[in-house]
Design a protein around this motif. Structure first.
Motif, mmCIF file in Angstrom:
data_model
loop_
_atom_site.group_PDB
_atom_site.id
_atom_site.type_symbol
_atom_site.label_atom_id
_atom_site.label_comp_id
_atom_site.label_asym_id
_atom_site.label_seq_id
_atom_site.Cartn_x
_atom_site.Cartn_y
_atom_site.Cartn_z
ATOM 1 N N TYR A 1 5.705 8.212 2.270
ATOM 2 C CA TYR A 1 6.470 9.155 1.453
ATOM 3 C C TYR A 1 6.152 10.592 1.857
ATOM 4 O O TYR A 1 7.048 11.432 1.981
ATOM 5 C CB TYR A 1 6.180 8.950 -0.032
ATOM 6 C CG TYR A 1 7.053 9.806 -0.925
ATOM 7 C CD1 TYR A 1 8.368 9.436 -1.200
ATOM 8 C CD2 TYR A 1 6.569 10.994 -1.473
ATOM 9 C CE1 TYR A 1 9.185 10.223 -1.996
ATOM 10 C CE2 TYR A 1 7.376 11.785 -2.275
ATOM 11 C CZ TYR A 1 8.677 11.393 -2.538
ATOM 12 O OH TYR A 1 9.485 12.185 -3.326
ATOM 13 N N GLN A 2 4.871 10.873 2.107
ATOM 14 C CA GLN A 2 4.477 12.222 2.520
ATOM 15 C C GLN A 2 5.074 12.562 3.886
ATOM 16 O O GLN A 2 5.513 13.697 4.124
ATOM 17 C CB GLN A 2 2.955 12.329 2.586
ATOM 18 C CG GLN A 2 2.434 13.744 2.827
ATOM 19 C CD GLN A 2 2.793 14.684 1.693
ATOM 20 O OE1 GLN A 2 2.483 14.405 0.542
ATOM 21 N NE2 GLN A 2 3.446 15.799 2.011
ATOM 22 N N GLY B 1 3.623 5.226 -3.600
ATOM 23 C CA GLY B 1 4.043 6.538 -3.120
ATOM 24 C C GLY B 1 5.549 6.637 -2.994
ATOM 25 O O GLY B 1 6.160 7.624 -3.413
ATOM 26 N N ASN C 1 0.672 7.930 4.848
ATOM 27 C CA ASN C 1 1.448 7.948 3.604
ATOM 28 C C ASN C 1 2.909 8.159 3.986
ATOM 29 O O ASN C 1 3.310 9.264 4.349
ATOM 30 C CB ASN C 1 0.949 9.070 2.692
ATOM 31 C CG ASN C 1 1.651 9.091 1.352
ATOM 32 O OD1 ASN C 1 2.869 8.966 1.260
ATOM 33 N ND2 ASN C 1 0.881 9.259 0.282
ATOM 34 N N SER D 1 0.810 -1.217 0.000
ATOM 35 C CA SER D 1 0.000 0.000 0.000
ATOM 36 C C SER D 1 0.843 1.267 0.000
ATOM 37 O O SER D 1 0.342 2.348 -0.304
ATOM 38 C CB SER D 1 -0.945 0.010 1.212
ATOM 39 O OG SER D 1 -0.209 -0.027 2.423
ATOM 40 N N GLN D 2 2.114 1.152 0.340
ATOM 41 C CA GLN D 2 3.014 2.310 0.387
ATOM 42 C C GLN D 2 3.953 2.375 -0.822
ATOM 43 O O GLN D 2 4.582 3.416 -1.058
ATOM 44 C CB GLN D 2 3.871 2.258 1.660
ATOM 45 C CG GLN D 2 3.093 2.267 2.950
ATOM 46 C CD GLN D 2 2.469 3.630 3.253
ATOM 47 O OE1 GLN D 2 2.872 4.649 2.701
ATOM 48 N NE2 GLN D 2 1.495 3.640 4.146
#
Length: 270
Positions: free
Chosen positions: A250-251, A42, A248, A38-39
């Motif tokens: 990456y965020q 990103g 998230n 799910s990651q």
């Protein structure tokens, strides 16, 4: 899949991006590496991602696992050297990441530890309980995984498909492997002097609603040891926070200025 059954390996996404920094993810106790899915999309915005996969039957020591990971990283760097390496460990993988980083402290540009299972010893009752698992019949692990799920994750924050994948991963391990990896957590220890040699930035992430381990207390402990830490508490997140729809990674790395804009400068050298 055959290679995963033989020895630890890196799972490689479809997009190979040698012009980006190498991002190495070390998974939780299931060892599958699949739960980062799910990651991954990103993270691929700024990294060339690799996920460690540990065989289900693997009963090797911390020393052997550490050596295996370092060998895999060096093999990647032989194909595309001179690029930064980001090391990310979650839960069981957080312990492995500490071993890997302290074994080769100059190899990594940045380190991320997410709910590191070094917190295991902070709950003596959990340590004592884990020592009784050898007495539990193997069929009980399949049932017990379902009962453990609410402690492992904030289920309301995870999609039904990811809840299914988490349960599937938990049930995939033989009882012998579960017992062995619990024994590794009971004996895990990294001397403070070794951690203090990690001069690079280390981002410590803890789920504030982690019901499995006292992750907040552990990242606060590590924050006081490491020379250059940053700490993030996700107040509503559980232990398996990377599966949560509102998390998230990456965020998070961008928000904490943890990503260097190195793509262009690195690409000019290759």
């Amino acid at each position: 899949m055959a290679n995963v059954e033989l020895k630890p390996c890196f799972l490689t996404p479809k997009r190979i991006q040698p012009e980006y920094p190498l991002f190495v993810y070390l998974p939780g106790m299931d060892g599958s590496g699949q739960l980062l899915r799910s990651q991954t999309a990103g993270l691929e915005m700024g990294f060339d991602v690799r996920c460690l996969a540990i065989p289900r039957q693997d009963l090797t020591t911390w020393e052997v696992l550490t050596s295996n990971v370092l060998d895999l990283i060096h093999a990647e760097l032989e194909r595309s050297c001179h690029r930064p390496v980001y090391l990310c460990g979650e839960s069981f993988g957080g312990c492995l990441a500490m071993n890997v980083a302290t074994q080769s402290p100059h190899l990594f540009k940045r380190i991320i530890l997410i709910n590191p299972a070094s917190a295991f010893k902070l709950r003596p009752w959990l340590t004592s309980l884990s020592q009784l698992t050898d007495l539990v019949p193997s069929w009980f692990y399949d049932v017990g995984a379902l009962g453990l799920l609410p402690f492992l994750a904030s289920l309301a924050r995870i999609s039904s498909s990811d809840r299914h994948e988490l349960l599937k991963s938990m049930r995939s391990l033989p009882a012998e492997t579960v017992n062995w990896r619990l024994s590794l957590l009971r004996e895990f220890e990294v001397e403070e002097e070794r951690l203090q040699k990690l001069k690079q930035q280390v981002l410590l992430i803890a789920g504030g609603s982690d019901r499995l381990l006292p992750s907040v207390s552990e990242v606060e402990r590590l924050d006081n040891i490491l020379p250059n830490p940053k700490t993030l508490i996700l107040p509503d997140s559980g232990h398996a926070c990377l599966l949560e729809e509102n998390v998230n990674l990456y965020q998070i790395l961008e928000d904490h200025e943890f990503i260097e804009t190195v793509k262009n400068s690195y690409a000019s050298r290759i």
